[in-house]
Scaffold this motif. Structure first.
Motif, PDB file in Angstrom:
ATOM      1  N   TYR A   3       0.402 -61.973  31.090  1.00  0.00           N
ATOM      2  CA  TYR A   3       1.122 -62.189  29.838  1.00  0.00           C
ATOM      3  C   TYR A   3       2.522 -62.715  30.108  1.00  0.00           C
ATOM      4  O   TYR A   3       3.137 -62.395  31.117  1.00  0.00           O
ATOM      5  CB  TYR A   3       1.214 -60.882  29.042  1.00  0.00           C
ATOM      6  N   HIS A   4       3.028 -63.482  29.162  1.00  0.00           N
ATOM      7  CA  HIS A   4       4.334 -64.149  29.259  1.00  0.00           C
ATOM      8  C   HIS A   4       5.117 -63.756  28.012  1.00  0.00           C
ATOM      9  O   HIS A   4       4.689 -64.016  26.904  1.00  0.00           O
ATOM     10  CB  HIS A   4       4.062 -65.655  29.318  1.00  0.00           C
ATOM     11  N   MET A  72       4.615 -64.950  24.335  1.00  0.00           N
ATOM     12  CA  MET A  72       4.607 -66.399  24.435  1.00  0.00           C
ATOM     13  C   MET A  72       3.227 -66.961  24.789  1.00  0.00           C
ATOM     14  O   MET A  72       2.809 -67.958  24.220  1.00  0.00           O
ATOM     15  CB  MET A  72       5.625 -66.857  25.497  1.00  0.00           C
ATOM     16  N   ASP A  73       2.541 -66.319  25.758  1.00  0.00           N
ATOM     17  CA  ASP A  73       1.314 -66.912  26.273  1.00  0.00           C
ATOM     18  C   ASP A  73       0.530 -65.871  27.062  1.00  0.00           C
ATOM     19  O   ASP A  73       1.099 -64.900  27.556  1.00  0.00           O
ATOM     20  CB  ASP A  73       1.707 -68.076  27.197  1.00  0.00           C
ATOM     21  N   ALA A  75      -2.689 -65.865  30.089  1.00  0.00           N
ATOM     22  CA  ALA A  75      -3.530 -66.700  30.939  1.00  0.00           C
ATOM     23  C   ALA A  75      -4.441 -65.844  31.780  1.00  0.00           C
ATOM     24  O   ALA A  75      -4.173 -64.738  32.095  1.00  0.00           O
ATOM     25  CB  ALA A  75      -2.662 -67.570  31.837  1.00  0.00           C
TER      26      ALA A  75
END
Length: 75
Positions: A3-4, A72-73, A75
């Motif tokens: 996670y970001h 934010m994001d 992956a």
């Protein structure tokens, strides 16, 4: 899943630096990146948002202004 998150509400460069130092000591964070010019503080971690709330809640930090973080994001 990685996670970001971006920490929001940092308006003081010294607070940003102190917070980044504190966050780097937390073993659950993969990396903590600070841009001193923009005060952007980016956290990469394996923790989801609920787990991040618990970790940050257990590590108190005083700063100028109200700090929040934004997902934010993943992956």
């Amino acid at each position: 899943m990685r996670y970001h998150y971006k920490v929001l509400g940092i308006d003081c460069p010294m607070c940003a630096l102190a917070l980044s130092r504190m966050l780097r000591q937390i073993k659950d964070f993969q990396s903590v990146n600070l841009n001193i010019m923009t005060h952007d503080l980016i956290i990469y971690t394996w923790l989801d948002q609920n787990e991040l709330d618990i970790v940050l809640g257990n590590n108190a930090f005083s700063a100028h202004g109200q700090l929040t973080y934004k997902f934010m994001d993943a992956a």
